[in-house]
Design a protein around this motif. Sequence first.
Motif, mmCIF file in Angstrom:
data_model
loop_
_atom_site.group_PDB
_atom_site.id
_atom_site.type_symbol
_atom_site.label_atom_id
_atom_site.label_comp_id
_atom_site.label_asym_id
_atom_site.label_seq_id
_atom_site.Cartn_x
_atom_site.Cartn_y
_atom_site.Cartn_z
ATOM 1 N N ARG B 126 0.820 -1.199 0.000
ATOM 2 C CA ARG B 126 0.000 0.000 0.000
ATOM 3 C C ARG B 126 0.853 1.247 0.000
ATOM 4 N N GLY B 128 2.987 2.010 -2.005
ATOM 5 C CA GLY B 128 4.236 1.761 -2.715
ATOM 6 C C GLY B 128 4.166 2.299 -4.127
ATOM 7 N N LEU B 138 -6.528 4.054 -12.108
ATOM 8 C CA LEU B 138 -7.850 3.500 -11.881
ATOM 9 C C LEU B 138 -8.954 4.455 -12.311
ATOM 10 N N PHE B 139 -8.752 5.743 -11.996
ATOM 11 C CA PHE B 139 -9.764 6.725 -12.387
ATOM 12 C C PHE B 139 -9.990 6.660 -13.879
ATOM 13 N N THR B 142 -11.669 3.252 -14.948
ATOM 14 C CA THR B 142 -13.067 2.982 -14.592
ATOM 15 C C THR B 142 -14.027 4.082 -14.999
ATOM 16 N N THR B 143 -13.543 5.316 -15.186
ATOM 17 C CA THR B 143 -14.511 6.372 -15.477
ATOM 18 C C THR B 143 -14.560 6.755 -16.946
ATOM 19 N N PHE B 144 -13.524 6.455 -17.708
ATOM 20 C CA PHE B 144 -13.595 6.785 -19.130
ATOM 21 C C PHE B 144 -14.607 5.867 -19.807
ATOM 22 N N PRO B 145 -15.548 6.438 -20.550
ATOM 23 C CA PRO B 145 -16.529 5.596 -21.231
ATOM 24 C C PRO B 145 -15.845 4.677 -22.245
ATOM 25 N N TYR B 207 -9.786 -2.427 -8.602
ATOM 26 C CA TYR B 207 -10.387 -1.659 -7.517
ATOM 27 C C TYR B 207 -10.972 -2.562 -6.438
ATOM 28 N N ARG B 210 -8.229 -4.782 -4.748
ATOM 29 C CA ARG B 210 -7.355 -4.012 -3.862
ATOM 30 C C ARG B 210 -8.085 -3.731 -2.545
ATOM 31 N N ASN B 211 -9.315 -3.276 -2.640
ATOM 32 C CA ASN B 211 -10.045 -2.931 -1.419
ATOM 33 C C ASN B 211 -10.340 -4.159 -0.562
#
Lengths: 310, 323
Positions: B126, B128, B138-139, B142-145, B207, B210-211
């Motif tokens: 974590r 690292g 990740l953003f 996961t958020t790009f269409p 995501y 990892r969580n």
Amino acid sequence: MTVPMSRPSTAPSAAAARGYRDAGARLGRAILRNRKATIGLGLLVVITFVALFPGLVAPDDPQAAIYGQQLGPSADHLLGTTQVGEDVFSQLIWGTRLTLIITVAVGALTTLISVLVGVTAAYVGGVADRSLSLLTDIFLIIPTLPLLIVLSSYLEGSGTIAIIAVLVVTGWAFGARQLRAQGLTLRTRAYLEAARVRGETSPYIILVEILPNMISLVVASFLGSAVYTVATAAGLQFLGLGNGSEMTWGTMLHFAQQNGAIESGNALWALAPGAAVALLGTSFALLNYAFDEIGNPALRRTRRRRAGAA
Amino acid sequence: MRFVARRLGLFLVTLWAALTINFLIPRLMPGNEATAVLSHFRGVNPAALHALQVEFGVNANENVLLSYVQYLGNCLTGQFGLDAARVPVMSVILQGLPWTLALVGVTTVIAFVAGTLLGVVGAWRRGGSLDSILSPLLFILTTFPVFFIALLLLFVFGVILGWFPLSSNYSLGATPSLSLDFAWDVLSHAVLPGVTLVVATAGGWIYTMRNNMVTTLEEDYVKMARAKGLSSWRIMFDYSARNAILPNLTGFAMQLGFVLGGSILVEYTFSYPGLGYLFFTGTTNHDLPLQEALFLFYTLAVLVCVLVADFATAWLDPRTRDA
């Protein structure tokens, strides 16, 4: 306690307002303390400003086909022009408003349905819970985009209301399931027991006692739905299932794709609205990730432990 | 046993609901699709028109209940009739199926394995270097269409660099054969659509994995394993990841619905003639039999995966069997 004698049953609206105000204040502080949330909120403020006052940013009429056709980017036309000679930059700016309206409306309405279904199922229990949960499961499993495409194909050209309606109908299930799970954990808390013993009605308990304690999950549900809506609405319009006469980033993408903008050296026509969709989605997603961190302490602690973990 | 019955029950009820939605939409929505199909056949003789009407179920005084039962029967026995071009729907689907199956199957496996591994390693270290690259990435993932990723890749690798072809599944002149040349041709056409799907879906796996890992690494049995002096490798995979992967397995089925949806957008963008492209053209051309069959296919694919994932989770984690 400064107001020990205020009985919720005598002033339900005041109690509810206080509950929501406290929750809201806590939320506000959490947003300002989180970097992701601040960036997301900042982006959203800028996009909202553009949506409210597009004329200040791009004075040109977005649908006036008065320029040269398929022009490349220049000082006059920052993003070039379309196949009929409209200014792409103006379209991008003027398209912000409807894109944002659709996103916020779908986010708000799906969250409303999620809350109604999820919390009711959790609180009422029994047969109502089982049938609402079954309905939620069914809507979760049926693949959304194919269903959306089928529904939209009948509403071809019917515009904003229609696209909002189909997105709401297909999009509420995920939030409902999360809110139900959270509602179930709240159900046995002592203060709800106390409210029941006081003889409060179910709507009162749900609105005043349960919802203020779920407000961060309700907000997270709205944000998640908004992220999903930005991409899905634009995807449907990109496929040509929106109303082509309405100016949104999705319809811009459709016309760009139809005219082979990417292949014919006018790539910005397609990439600019695509990037705008991604940016709007990112701003909601940043807020959503921040809420995840606020709600899940295990994730929040990571930053402080950096030195030890590495 | 009760668990199996419940899961099978949900399977059947959802299948029935999907079939019913499929049946009702064309009949309830404004703008009857069947009449739209019939408008392609203007000028045919009355007898033929009547035959078509019967086939498409647009008979004005049709018995809805009777056609519903007939429809259910046809769906269950796989009789989907002919599409608007008078070709059996089944053979049309079988033509598109291998392309989508290969595209979606391969990309899903790659995205799942790569995403899960990255999530495990990211959570293990974590903060690292990998984790700090991963988070901003990740953003984007996961958020790009999906279609924006497709357009970007198309522009950069197809138009600017010219490394990969812009559309279709193989070159226009090429004849399908088992030669190396043809295999290469097919592969180079599949790279951009495939990478789009991997990029669009891997983020979700990273995501959640990892969580989940972050949570399981806090568990007492992991502390115990550390105290015993077990190797990092064993703690990471045998102790922590093994438990953290369960939600990802359940998510696998849900993810499939998303991937199939994404494949429609990707196949549209790259004009890749798989099921997604067929579904899109079929639906917008109001080709009802094709649309109905493919919608059913999509639902069935997700349903079967949900069922398999449920059983797999129950087998791996006895606690879920009471749920």
